[in-house]
Design an enzyme around this catalytic site. Sequence first.
Site, PDB file in Angstrom:
ATOM      1  N   HIS A  43       0.857  -1.186   0.000  1.00  0.00           N
ATOM      2  CA  HIS A  43       0.000   0.000   0.000  1.00  0.00           C
ATOM      3  C   HIS A  43       0.891   1.233   0.000  1.00  0.00           C
ATOM      4  O   HIS A  43       1.902   1.288   0.721  1.00  0.00           O
ATOM      5  CB  HIS A  43      -0.877  -0.008   1.261  1.00  0.00           C
ATOM      6  CG  HIS A  43      -2.033   0.933   1.207  1.00  0.00           C
ATOM      7  ND1 HIS A  43      -1.887   2.298   1.278  1.00  0.00           N
ATOM      8  CD2 HIS A  43      -3.368   0.705   1.104  1.00  0.00           C
ATOM      9  CE1 HIS A  43      -3.083   2.866   1.219  1.00  0.00           C
ATOM     10  NE2 HIS A  43      -3.997   1.927   1.112  1.00  0.00           N
ATOM     11  N   ARG A  60      -7.015  10.217   0.290  1.00  0.00           N
ATOM     12  CA  ARG A  60      -6.705  10.734  -1.044  1.00  0.00           C
ATOM     13  C   ARG A  60      -7.962  10.884  -1.884  1.00  0.00           C
ATOM     14  O   ARG A  60      -8.057  11.766  -2.728  1.00  0.00           O
ATOM     15  CB  ARG A  60      -5.699   9.816  -1.732  1.00  0.00           C
ATOM     16  CG  ARG A  60      -4.288   9.950  -1.165  1.00  0.00           C
ATOM     17  CD  ARG A  60      -3.315   8.949  -1.779  1.00  0.00           C
ATOM     18  NE  ARG A  60      -3.431   7.631  -1.167  1.00  0.00           N
ATOM     19  CZ  ARG A  60      -3.543   6.489  -1.843  1.00  0.00           C
ATOM     20  NH1 ARG A  60      -3.587   6.510  -3.157  1.00  0.00           N
ATOM     21  NH2 ARG A  60      -3.610   5.346  -1.206  1.00  0.00           N
TER      22      ARG A  60
END
Length: 474
Positions: free
Chosen positions: A258, A281
């Site tokens: 990740h 995000r």
Amino acid sequence: MSTSDSKRTVIVIGGGLAGVSAAHTLLQHGASVVLLDKKPSLGGNSVKASSGINGAGTEAQKANGIEDSVEAFIDDTTISAGSTLSRPHLIQALTSNSSSALSWLTSEFGVDLSLVARLGGHSIPRTHRGKGGAPGWAITSALIKKLEQAENAKVLKGAKVVRVLQEEDEKSGGRVVGVEYESVDSQGEKKAVNGSVVVATGGYGADFSGFLTQFRPDLLSLPTTNGDHATGDGHRLVLDLAGSRKGVLCDMDQIQVHPTGFVDPANPTSKTKFLAAEALRSVGGLLVDSAGERFVNELDRRDAVTEKMQQVIEAGKAPIRMVMNVKAYEVLKAHCDFYLAKGLMKKYPNAQALTEDTKLPLETLSKTFNAHAEFASGKAKDPFGKTNFDNAEYSVDETLFVAEMTPVVHYTMGGITIDAGAHVLDADGQKIPGLYAAGEVIGGVHGKNRLGGSSLLEAVVFGRLAGENAAKDA
């Protein structure tokens, strides 16, 4: 050795979301359940999941005016998995059962999944969460609470399964008939439970001396978001079955790194990191290098963002930071307040204060913010290919929320080979009677890259499939 017998008993190994989903489904189909977990509390990595759970064609999407379809979800998942590793039958099972899985969570357990966001690699917003904190906790804790109150469910914590039991005669075909386990407080005494078995023990993202060394030694230097329970126990149990009727593993080298794990300023070298949810995000968080410049489409697939981050680090342009404005913070206030309380994220009154603390160049930050606003307005095209802009306007004069990021071992796509009904298969592709698997322990669903929001979905969908089919088999 003591033995518990019941014709209708099914054993579930693992108390994360896949395990408790299987357990509830078994109960709903009239079976009794014995659930064993080696840790003192249930939940596993599921309770940490913080971005949401995917679903296509859901009521929440319709309420938010979002048009989606199973076909679109299949397309996105197939592209993410890659042409050589995508398995249509597993992707079909995951996506076609997604809407009913979310309906099950909301109707049976009262879980709030009313908010919908678009994560990286998705062509349509389909990642669901509630108005509170981390959705993984909200979903998993609701199922655990109800399971622990269920009449026909026995939950054994601190109980590590050491062997899956099989019938030995040839006519049985190596049928799985129970497990042998050790309790933490039993000083090595082994006990047995009889019944069909659902393996839901999670992945191997913390198995640094075992599977990671064997399949991905290049990742040993990275930290992990996984708890110390994620050591591939279920994988080994299936490999240790007798004779030709043992399980096989697939895609074991496919491990998701990740892109965004928090670097804790108080303990920057810690091997275990908190995950910085992809949702940060999706609501507008920006990634910048040590010069204050963006370098990636923040909403690209996880593998693509990770690759760009690793290039920045190798070029000597670390540390990488995530920057959020007030509007982005307010969308995920519960998440961010938790990170702030933990000291993982810091609040600055303006960019000048950020510059004084981190040496990020103020002039470059200003240029980065202004350029991002132009990309969002359509006046210019983002050079990194970003096309989805939420809360896109940043100002050096306004409050900023900032955290340092690093890539982290997060999810293991490889695991036990199953069919679309969650039956465990042997080397010849035949079902091993009485044996099922669900959740991160299974392999092949995500190919080379898992889409954000599909881990919780995988747990619920295949947990329910395993529970339904094991109940029929009991």
